[in-house]
Design a protein around this motif. Sequence first.
Motif, PDB file in Angstrom:
ATOM      1  N   ALA A  59     -28.394 -72.480 -25.180  1.00  0.00           N
ATOM      2  CA  ALA A  59     -28.244 -72.060 -23.774  1.00  0.00           C
ATOM      3  C   ALA A  59     -27.087 -71.077 -23.634  1.00  0.00           C
ATOM      4  O   ALA A  59     -27.167 -70.119 -22.853  1.00  0.00           O
ATOM      5  N   GLY A  60     -26.018 -71.279 -24.390  1.00  0.00           N
ATOM      6  CA  GLY A  60     -24.889 -70.349 -24.363  1.00  0.00           C
ATOM      7  C   GLY A  60     -25.294 -68.958 -24.842  1.00  0.00           C
ATOM      8  O   GLY A  60     -24.954 -67.950 -24.210  1.00  0.00           O
ATOM      9  N   PHE A  61     -26.044 -68.908 -25.953  1.00  0.00           N
ATOM     10  CA  PHE A  61     -26.532 -67.611 -26.438  1.00  0.00           C
ATOM     11  C   PHE A  61     -27.476 -66.961 -25.431  1.00  0.00           C
ATOM     12  O   PHE A  61     -27.422 -65.748 -25.201  1.00  0.00           O
ATOM     13  N   THR A  62     -28.339 -67.767 -24.817  1.00  0.00           N
ATOM     14  CA  THR A  62     -29.267 -67.248 -23.810  1.00  0.00           C
ATOM     15  C   THR A  62     -28.498 -66.678 -22.629  1.00  0.00           C
ATOM     16  O   THR A  62     -28.844 -65.612 -22.102  1.00  0.00           O
ATOM     17  N   TRP A  63     -27.459 -67.384 -22.209  1.00  0.00           N
ATOM     18  CA  TRP A  63     -26.664 -66.913 -21.074  1.00  0.00           C
ATOM     19  C   TRP A  63     -25.915 -65.623 -21.414  1.00  0.00           C
ATOM     20  O   TRP A  63     -25.793 -64.735 -20.579  1.00  0.00           O
ATOM     21  N   ILE A  64     -25.447 -65.507 -22.660  1.00  0.00           N
ATOM     22  CA  ILE A  64     -24.790 -64.262 -23.089  1.00  0.00           C
ATOM     23  C   ILE A  64     -25.788 -63.108 -23.043  1.00  0.00           C
ATOM     24  O   ILE A  64     -25.474 -62.020 -22.550  1.00  0.00           O
TER      25      ILE A  64
END
Length: 182
Positions: A59-64
């Motif tokens: 989710a962190g990578f997706t948000w980035i």
Amino acid sequence: MNPNIPDLQNIIESEKKMFGKYLVPVAILLIIIGIFGILSPIILSAVTDGIIAAMLIIAGFTWIAHSIQMHQHQMADWLKPLLLFITGGIMIALPKAGIAAIGLMFVLYFIIDAYRNFTQMKIYPGHGRGWSIFSGIIDIFIALLFVVTWPRGSLILVGIFVGVNLIFDGIILLMLRNVKPG
């Protein structure tokens, strides 16, 4: 809130469509993993922690990616992925703390489910009122079990409850294969 009871036939058909020809193998796999989880609850608790941590990091990578795509350049736009990475990283680096946190989430879940069960009987009078009360009482008991044994109890309880849930999900899927459209 819709007071109508959902059409069970539509729910069953959508579940059968979703799994298709893999319904029985998925069901059996869920039951096997569930049994393993009950026999080795600490391992299943650690796996659950790892899966949740991986989801947070993804989710962190997706948000980035989203922030880059939207040309976000303010610090606040990067705080969310940073928190997702930190939380996922902590859960991986300190799995006991992650499992304890999952135990607290289970407490919240069971309290909310108990509330829903106790208020559900007002929405659907006469439809399983006794079962709703019984389920609400069991939910409170389970929430108290997590609270009283927290944090150490979470190491075992998370695995047991995830295992039991997987077994029941597998059994339900096996039961769905025999339901005929009608």
